[in-house]
Write an enzyme that holds these catalytic residues in place. Structure first.
Site, short mmCIF file in Angstrom:
data_model
loop_
_atom_site.label_atom_id
_atom_site.label_comp_id
_atom_site.label_asym_id
_atom_site.label_seq_id
_atom_site.Cartn_x
_atom_site.Cartn_y
_atom_site.Cartn_z
N CYS A 76 0.83 -1.20 0.00
CA CYS A 76 0.00 0.00 0.00
C CYS A 76 0.87 1.26 0.00
O CYS A 76 1.58 1.52 0.96
CB CYS A 76 -0.93 0.00 1.21
SG CYS A 76 -2.06 1.39 1.20
N LYS A 113 2.96 -9.40 0.43
CA LYS A 113 2.54 -8.71 -0.79
C LYS A 113 3.44 -7.50 -0.96
O LYS A 113 3.56 -6.67 -0.07
CB LYS A 113 1.09 -8.24 -0.69
CG LYS A 113 0.66 -7.39 -1.88
CD LYS A 113 -0.70 -6.80 -1.67
CE LYS A 113 -1.05 -5.85 -2.80
NZ LYS A 113 -2.33 -5.20 -2.58
#
Length: 83
Positions: free
Chosen positions: A25, A64
């Site tokens: 993010c 991720k």
């Protein structure tokens, strides 16, 4: 804090296929909170978190990572891959 993360992981490990640490993010909110892609500014810290989780939970631990053309963290593309 890896110990808090482990405490949370222990609560769910029996009911999930795996635990994924989101280092993808790139938002300013994530920057202010020191999470998401901003964790990658300290690769040793991320590796330590993943290692700590993997050694202490019974399910797989994954990460991720969002690889950007111009990395948000200021690091090189190759450095992101090396993590």
């Amino acid at each position: 804090d890896p110990s808090v993360l482990l405490e949370c992981a222990k609560l769910i490990e029996g009911g999930v296929d795996g635990i994924d640490l989101n280092c993808g993010c790139p938002t300013l909110t994530a920057k202010r909170g020191g999470y998401g892609a901003w964790l990658l500014q300290n690769g040793d810290h991320v590796v330590g978190i993943v290692r700590y989780l993997a050694e202490n939970v019974s399910c797989p631990v994954t990460v991720k990572v969002r690889l950007l053309q111009t990395p948000v963290t200021g690091g090189a593309f190759e450095e992101s891959l090396a993590l």
